[in-house]
Design a protein around this motif. Structure first.
Motif, short mmCIF file in Angstrom:
data_model
loop_
_atom_site.label_atom_id
_atom_site.label_comp_id
_atom_site.label_asym_id
_atom_site.label_seq_id
_atom_site.Cartn_x
_atom_site.Cartn_y
_atom_site.Cartn_z
N ASP A 209 32.93 45.13 34.40
CA ASP A 209 33.96 44.31 35.02
C ASP A 209 35.29 44.66 34.38
OD1 ASP A 209 35.69 42.19 35.83
OD2 ASP A 209 33.95 40.91 36.21
N GLU B 182 32.16 32.92 34.86
CA GLU B 182 33.13 33.45 35.81
C GLU B 182 34.54 32.93 35.51
OE1 GLU B 182 35.14 35.35 38.71
OE2 GLU B 182 33.11 35.78 37.97
N ARG C 131 37.99 43.27 34.29
CA ARG C 131 38.73 42.13 33.75
C ARG C 131 38.48 41.96 32.26
NH1 ARG C 131 36.84 37.52 37.88
NH2 ARG C 131 34.86 38.60 37.43
N LEU D 80 35.79 35.07 32.67
CA LEU D 80 36.10 36.42 33.15
C LEU D 80 37.42 36.45 33.92
CD1 LEU D 80 32.64 37.78 34.34
CD2 LEU D 80 34.19 38.91 32.74
#
Length: 998
Positions: A133, A165, A135, A168
């Protein structure tokens, strides 16, 4: 803060959270021990059998001691616990039985092995890079620790995929006040806050038993370290045997408390008690207890900690995520509750350049504190980065991190880099352990290597400081963030004498500013005037962990002595190191004798002057001040200088580096311009200036390099739990239930759980309440919570005298925090408190509105309670700022306070009020008691729904008065779970009922 339940149905989510305390949260020890054990706990299976729950409970009891390891040959906290408990067989049985459930973990696909450089593996871990990911790479390092914890503990039960989430997506969510769950790896306590925590746990056992359940369910379920460091007072100073005498008196005063703590160390599992005389909790944490990375039976994860002292943040300098919470929050975390928090913004603070010659880490931290306080970082993380990081030692970083509460941040975080690794080696961590730490953090994208190109990270806001612009400074006279450049100090002091009474003013008439009081000190003539230094203390965790400033102070003492300049004999000087290591390197350097000759003999190993344990002034000095308007000064190397905190007779208190503490003690006054005025006259009759005795940075560095050795840390901490003869001679009961002594004035069973029923009482009506106190801005927990000496005319003193305690044995409020009867009487007893109901009079009194009597706060509150009348408190901005004191919430509850209406709250204190079931309300923006025309003489009704199911976090609440005024406030129960605590009468009754029904 405690998180809002993610389910749309509140009752269902709270029910599940309640049952989790015994089914899942109570097995926190398993959740970090191995992938398979963790997967069991993180399973989303809801239909668990009784035998499974029983296995979990058995595992909890037996696995507490095998989770920690420094990896070194010297004794670690892991080995200390393992002496009495060994859980390996139970662990293996548990893992074999439930290994098949490993596949149920939500993030099983990123479970990764960490290889050793020479073959084999360190263990397994949840890999952030394996998320793939993008991020993750932009997240601040401090947020990555939150992310890893959420992934590792994700059970879609207490910690959900939604929490993961949110973290993140931090760049977007951190601006929206979203809530997440966080499970710290451990909890740390000092004895002032540890005693009431243990008192509560002991009384909770009694309550669980009275409800027909097993009292042994009440146990710390995450590792708990308790360092006894806040009880020593500077009764003796300026003598070679001062430390021994103070320790003997400490044990004499605190025998009951220490015996109680010794009982707790065996009655409760998973608890390590570090005996008195070992050092300050934060320095012991930094040098010994901090892991940086845990390796628990082959499972790796970052160290993290919450503590009941606000300066727990010192550990952030080591790259360990840690911050202070209230004692109430800590108790909940100890009992398995996940910490719930608003996902914080992160201020990126870039450091460039290097410090100039003659500038200390203390100068830097006071500068940083002022910058961040001005920027506004309350409730945020601050993360430091930049090329200037390589110029800061780990001790310098810890100094900055320590003062996070003073600049208002939750954390002042320094990510792990090569400097961190070198410090770990210096303090005795083994090469193998350091290699494991580096390998794990590099693999999991949590290590900063400034030799490599730096990827840009996202921050909420950005600050920058060129270290070369920092100049020598001190801070005061009443607040830590009121920085004064040293070159401006004389002018600033004169302005403080002129200014109206306030944080920077004393309003001394011009004709009295030159007043001098002459007296005789030990047969010699002496004098005191405004600004005369009567206390000079090298103290506190802020600076005694830093060898450079300690060596610097010793060199100033040496150079001055060689020139013939000595500290004024009536100045109460003291040195209270944060660990035994300080004594070792001062001895090796040969500099300790010069501190001794200047009066800075070691007085003990604990937190002293900074918390008000400064002891009495010499009788001649105290008598000279008594009855005059003279404003004497204290100069200390601490982190707190709020009015009335250091000593009742020092109205001006300045924070300074240890070398400057020595310098001001030599000068004998804060009313001095060091550039132009001498600190004294040398033996040759010539004036001696500060520049004549100030050591160079190179000189300090050379002494530090020669004198501070890893062997000193190893030898100091190898013996840390051996205690001392006084500790070892203490007898403590062996029962798991505590036998309360009704005659004890130190330990008393609190009333919170008396007559407790299995069903929650629900919301309490606040109707026609009187205003107990009406405050302005910046009322701190030093004003609210009992702290420092017990004044001989106070309600607490009367209570003790009535029970046969003579004044010289009163001890301090901090030492009596285990007795609610003393603490309730000491709530709002600060001698400098300003209550608007008194119309300008300063002191711990209030007006009993129905009769108009001026009474002590306790006596007025007692009258209201006897009459069955509710009370509230009106306050301004930053209500409850300062140390994270649980008694700042417990005390008002015992006084009968039902609600606090303020412009704004300090983060921890608001949470503590909610945890005790007191309603926190905020005036709407632009409004306060003054703008609304409230005098405090009205009666107040808070219009809350009568059913907790009809209340929402943050909703508008109307408050009406009997004078016809009506205004709208914001309800500061910030989460659904805080509402559940309110429904139950507080967080601890909530936990008791949860445990008793499972």
């Amino acid at each position: 803060m405690y998180r809002r339940a993610t389910s749309g149905v509140r009752s269902a989510s709270l029910s599940r959270l309640s049952s989790s305390i015994t089914k899942i949260a109570s097995t926190e020890t398993a959740s970090v021990s191995s992938p398979s054990a963790m997967s069991v706990l993180n399973s989303t299976t809801t239909n668990r059998s009784k035998s499974f729950s029983s296995a979990l409970r058995s595992f909890r009891v037996c696995s507490a001691s095998t989770r920690w390891s420094h990896g070194g040959s010297w004794r670690s906290p892991a080995s200390l616990r393992a002496q009495s408990r060994n859980s390996a067989p139970v662990m293996e049985k548990f893992e074999r039985k439930y290994a098949t459930m490993a596949s149920e973990h939500a993030y099983k696909d990123i479970l990764t092995s960490l290889p050793k450089p020479g073959g084999g593996e360190y263990g397994q871990y949840y890999s952030l890079p394996a998320l793939n990911d993008p991020r993750v790479d932009k997240l601040p390092y401090s947020v990555r620790i939150l992310l890893e914890s959420a992934i590792r503990n994700c059970d879609n039960y207490q910690v959900t995929k939604d929490d993961v989430e949110k973290i993140l997506d931090w760049e977007n969510t951190s601006t929206k006040q979203v809530e997440i769950s966080f499970k710290p790896a451990r909890v740390i306590l000092q004895d002032f806050t540890g005693v009431p925590a243990l008192v509560d746990l002991a009384s909770m056992r009694d309550a669980v038993k009275s409800l027909g359940s097993d009292p042994n369910k009440i146990n710390p379920l995450v590792p708990v370290d308790l360092v006894i460091d806040h009880s020593v007072q500077v009764d003796f100073a300026r003598s070679e045997d001062a430390a021994l005498k103070n320790e003997e008196l400490e044990f004499k005063r605190n025998k009951e408390r220490f015996a109680f703590l010794k009982w707790g160390s065996t009655a409760f599992q998973n608890m390590l008690v570090v005996p008195p005389g070992s050092g300050i909790v934060h320095q012991v944490n930094l040098e010994y207890l901090g892991r940086v990375v845990f390796n628990s039976n082959g499972f790796l994860y970052p160290d993290s900690v919450v503590g009941t002292d606000s300066h727990t943040t010192m550990i952030d300098g080591l790259g360990v995520a840690g911050w202070g919470v209230g004692g109430i929050e800590a108790e909940a975390a100890m009992l398995g509750q996940p910490m719930s928090m608003v996902l914080p913004g992160v201020v990126g603070f870039k450091l460039d350049g290097k410090l100039k010659e003659g500038v200390t880490a203390t100068d830097l931290v006071l500068t940083v504190t002022q910058i961040l306080r001005k920027h506004g970082v309350v409730g945020k993380f601050v993360e430091f980065y930049g090329e200037g990081m390589s110029e800061l030692s780990l001790a310098d970083r810890a100094t900055i991190a320590n003062m996070s509460p003073e600049y208002g941040a939750t954390m002042g975080f320094f990510p792990v880099d090569h400097v961190t690794l070198e410090y770990l080696k210096l303090t005795g961590r083994s090469d193998e352990t350091v290699s494991m730490i580096e390998s794990y953090l590099r693999a999991n994208n949590m290590f900063v290597d400034y030799n490599e190109p730096q990827q840009e990270r996202a921050y909420t806001s950005y600050l920058q400081l060129d270290l070369g612009h920092v100049e020598p400074c001190i801070s005061g006279p009443k607040r830590p963030h009121d920085r004064v450049p040293l070159k401006d100090m004389k002018a600033d002091w004169q302005a403080c004498l002129d200014n109206p009474v306030g944080f920077k003013g004393f309003a001394v008439p011009k004709e009295k500013q030159e007043e001098v009081v002459k007296f005789s000190y030990k047969g010699q003539p002496a004098e005191i005037k405004h600004g005369s230094v009567v206390i000079a203390a090298i103290t506190s965790c802020t600076n005694t962990s830093n060898p450079s400033v300690m060596i610097g102070a010793a060199l100033v003492a040496k150079k001055a002595l060689e020139l013939g300049v000595e500290v004024k004999p009536w100045v109460k000087t003291s040195l209270a190191p944060g660990s035994r290591v300080v004594e070792k390197y001062l001895d090796r350097s040969g500099l300790r004798e010069y501190l001794n000759k200047q009066g800075f003999q070691i007085v003990g190993y604990g937190c002293t002057t900074c918390i008000g344990n400064s002891g009495d002034l010499e009788p001649e000095v105290a008598s000279a001040i008594e009855g005059t308007d003279i404003i004497p000064a204290a100069v200390l190397s601490g982190n707190r200088n709020f009015e009335g905190r250091v000593h009742p007779q020092t109205r001006a208190n300045y924070l300074a580096s240890p070398p400057l503490v020595v310098a001001y003690a030599l000068a004998g006054t804060v009313d001095i311009d060091f550039e132009k005025e001498p600190i004294g006259t040398g033996k040759d009759g010539k004036s001696v200036y500060l520049r004549d005795v100030w050591p160079s940075n190179e000189e300090i560095a050379q002494v530090v390099q020669y004198s501070v050795l890893p062997s000193m840390f190893k030898s100091s901490y190898e013996t840390i739990t051996k205690g001392n003869p006084l500790w070892n001679e203490l007898s403590a009961p062996s029962s798991t239930l505590y036998s309360w002594d009704p005659n004890s004035t130190y330990i008393h069973e609190p009333p919170y759980f008396k007559n407790m029923t299995a069903n929650p009482p629900g919301p309490r009506e606040v109707k026609d309440a009187y205003c107990l106190l009406n405050f302005g801005d910046s009322v701190t927990t030093d004003h609210i919570s009992p702290a420092g000496n017990i004044q001989k005319t106070s309600p607490a003193a009367k209570f003790l005298i009535d029970r046969g305690v003579i004044p010289e044995n009163f001890n301090s409020y901090g030492s009596r925090r285990g007795n609610d009867e003393v603490m309730a009487r000491g709530t709002f007893a600060n001698i400098r408190i300003v209550n608007k109901l008194l119309k300008g009079e300063v002191g711990p009194k209030t007006v009993h509105i129905p009769t108009g009597e001026k009474l002590s706060v306790f006596d007025a509150a007692s009258k209201y309670k006897t009459a069955g009348q509710d009370t509230i408190i009106l306050a301004g901005a930053e209500y409850g700022s300062g140390s994270s004191r649980d008694w700042a919430a417990k005390g008002p509850l015992l006084l009968g306070v039902k609600a606090v209406i303020a412009k704004s709250f300090e983060r921890i204190h608001r949470s503590n009020l909610a945890g005790m079931g007191i309603i926190p309300l905020c005036f709407k923006a632009g409004e306060d008691a003054e703008t609304l025309g409230l005098t405090g003489h009205e009666r107040y009704t808070v219009h809350l729904p009568t059913k907790v199911s009809d209340i929402r976090p943050g909703q508008d609440v109307t408050v009406t008065t009997d004078s016809g005024k009506s205004f709208v406030c914001t309800l500061r129960f910030d989460t659904e779970v805080e509402l559940a605590y309110y429904d139950h009468g507080g967080i601890l009754p909530y936990v008791i009922r949860s445990l008793s029904t499972n």
